[in-house]
Design an enzyme around this catalytic site. Structure first.
Site, PDB file in Angstrom:
ATOM      1  N   GLY A 137     -22.642  48.290   2.496  1.00 28.32           N
ATOM      2  CA  GLY A 137     -23.266  46.993   2.182  1.00 28.32           C
ATOM      3  C   GLY A 137     -22.462  46.250   1.123  1.00 28.32           C
ATOM      4  N   ASP A 138     -21.914  46.997   0.175  1.00 29.29           N
ATOM      5  CA  ASP A 138     -21.092  46.369  -0.880  1.00 29.29           C
ATOM      6  C   ASP A 138     -19.801  45.818  -0.287  1.00 29.29           C
ATOM      7  OD1 ASP A 138     -23.018  47.159  -2.709  1.00 29.29           O
ATOM      8  OD2 ASP A 138     -22.017  49.061  -3.130  1.00 29.29           O
ATOM      9  N   GLY A 191     -16.705  57.853  -0.522  1.00 32.16           N
ATOM     10  CA  GLY A 191     -16.592  57.093  -1.774  1.00 32.16           C
ATOM     11  C   GLY A 191     -16.873  55.617  -1.545  1.00 32.16           C
ATOM     12  N   GLY A 235     -21.344  51.794  -8.498  1.00 32.73           N
ATOM     13  CA  GLY A 235     -22.196  50.718  -9.016  1.00 32.73           C
ATOM     14  C   GLY A 235     -22.058  49.536  -8.061  1.00 32.73           C
ATOM     15  N   LYS A 236     -23.181  48.963  -7.633  1.00 35.44           N
ATOM     16  CA  LYS A 236     -23.099  47.889  -6.630  1.00 35.44           C
ATOM     17  C   LYS A 236     -22.271  46.710  -7.130  1.00 35.44           C
ATOM     18  CE  LYS A 236     -27.471  49.149  -4.500  1.00 35.44           C
ATOM     19  NZ  LYS A 236     -26.894  50.101  -3.547  1.00 35.44           N
ATOM     20  N   GLY A 237     -22.386  46.386  -8.414  1.00 33.64           N
ATOM     21  CA  GLY A 237     -21.620  45.271  -8.958  1.00 33.64           C
ATOM     22  C   GLY A 237     -20.129  45.540  -8.879  1.00 33.64           C
ATOM     23  N   GLY A 268     -24.888  45.285  13.544  1.00 34.47           N
ATOM     24  CA  GLY A 268     -24.199  44.072  13.096  1.00 34.47           C
ATOM     25  C   GLY A 268     -24.969  43.299  12.045  1.00 34.47           C
TER      26      GLY A 268
HETATM   27  O1  RIB Z   1     -24.156  50.716  -3.006  1.00 31.87           O
HETATM   28  C1  RIB Z   1     -23.651  51.963  -3.425  1.00 31.87           C
HETATM   29  C2  RIB Z   1     -23.793  52.090  -4.921  1.00 31.87           C
HETATM   30  O2  RIB Z   1     -25.160  52.138  -5.271  1.00 31.87           O
HETATM   31  C3  RIB Z   1     -23.194  53.351  -5.494  1.00 31.87           C
HETATM   32  O3  RIB Z   1     -21.844  53.189  -5.846  1.00 31.87           O
HETATM   33  C4  RIB Z   1     -24.107  53.672  -6.659  1.00 31.87           C
HETATM   34  O4  RIB Z   1     -23.487  53.664  -7.896  1.00 31.87           O
HETATM   35  C5  RIB Z   1     -25.270  52.689  -6.562  1.00 31.87           C
HETATM   36  O5  RIB Z   1     -25.146  51.656  -7.453  1.00 31.87           O
END
Ligand code: RIB
Length: 310
Positions: free
Chosen positions: A253-254, A289, A37-39, A227
């Site tokens: 990105g997260d 992951g 999940g991005k959050g 970059g």
């Molecule tokens: O940015 C990756 C995420 O996007 C994954 O972990 C997936 O759950 C989606 O929310």
């Protein structure tokens, strides 16, 4: 302190030789069930990068919620404002190919019940950084952004996955983070130009300036192996990527967004925060992951010198 308002998912990650084409079935060599999940990913990324983090969101009353929360708890994120919904915990089906490229499908489930009002008013102050993505309802995000703006909090919004958004709302945010595709979508929402299929680095730069001119807020564009580019305080900044051979780009990105926001939250300058983000994004590609691969502050510090322009 950082408050992340966003999604919590359980990721089903399939290692495939190539991403399936429409109508094609591909056989995976392996499958893992991991928190995502991005959050939640960005909350874990920020906590590993040294920030104090609170997560606001929703999970289901089901067995999957334990998996969705596991990474947050492990990283020391405060999950007391994560609500329980009658909908199932959000899930994502993620294919990762031999080059580490990915394709993701999300079933939002409980994330559709995420509400920013589960966050106490006393937790929004000028010393709070509020970090959002786009995997929870727009009305709830708009409500929290307006409350946070009134309280003088710093607001960082990662517009992923991109959806239609009000310009008035964008103007209330201090920093927007997008990738190249999201930049194109955002740009075409506010500028009536035809998007070419092939565009140059100059086009990306121009579009970032256009969004900055429109919103008057900082704009950060993550460009993967190329970059990061940003327009901040009327100045163009570019930061190279860490030289790596990616194994899995899920959550890169997260990782960038979490580490960048953690650096800003502790008072680093914008250019330094971009470097923290780039190193974290690169290191996150070295393992499979979304959360397991997120680097600690010590690992990021160690690799900062390897980033050109140190
Ligand atoms: O940015 C990756 C995420 O996007 C994954 O972990 C997936 O759950 C989606 O929310």
């Amino acid at each position: 302190m950082i408050t992340v308002f966003g999604s919590l998912n359980v990721d089903y990650i399939f290692q495939v030789p190539q991403l399936p084409a429409p109508g094609e079935t591909v056989l995976a060599s392996n499958m893992q069930v991991l928190p995502g999940g991005k959050g939640a990913n960005q909350a874990v990324a920020a906590a590993r990068a040294g920030a104090k983090v609170r997560m606001v969101g929703a999970v289901g009353r089901d067995g999957l919620s334990e998996i969705a929360l596991a990474g947050l708890l492990d990283a020391g994120v405060d999950t007391s404002a994560v609500a329980q919904s009658t909908k199932p915990t959000g899930t994502a089906a993620i294919n990762v190919d031999a080059q580490g490229e990915n394709a993701i499908t999300v079933s939002s489930g409980a994330n559709l019940d995420a509400r920013g009002d589960s966050l106490d008013e006393k937790n929004l102050t000028p010393r709070t950084t509020v970090l959002l993505q786009m995997e929870v309802p727009m009305t709830a995000m708009a409500d929290l952004i307006q409350r946070a703006r009134k309280k003088g909090a710093c607001i960082v919004w990662n517009l992923a996955p991109m959806q239609s958004v009000d310009l008035a709302l964008l103007k209330q945010v201090d920093c927007l983070i997008v990738n190249e595709g999201e930049l194109n979508q955002l740009h075409s929402e506010f500028h009536q130009t035809r998007e070419p299929n092939n565009y140059s680095a100059k086009d990306v730069e121009q579009k970032a300036w256009d969004i900055f001119t429109l919103t008057r807020q900082s704009v950060v564009v993550t460009l993967g192996a190329n970059g990061t580019l940003a327009v901040h305080n009327n100045t163009l900044l570019t930061v190279p990527a860490l030289a790596i051979s990616p194994v899995d780009t899920v959550g890169a990105g997260d990782a960038f967004t979490g580490a960048f926001t953690a650096a800003l939250d502790r008072g680093e300058t914008f250019p330094v925060a971009l470097r923290w983000g780039n190193v974290a994004g690169g290191l996150a590609c070295l393992e499979t992951g979304a959360q397991s691969s997120l680097p600690t502050a010590a690992q990021i510090s160690e690799h900062l010198a390897a980033l050109p322009g140190a």
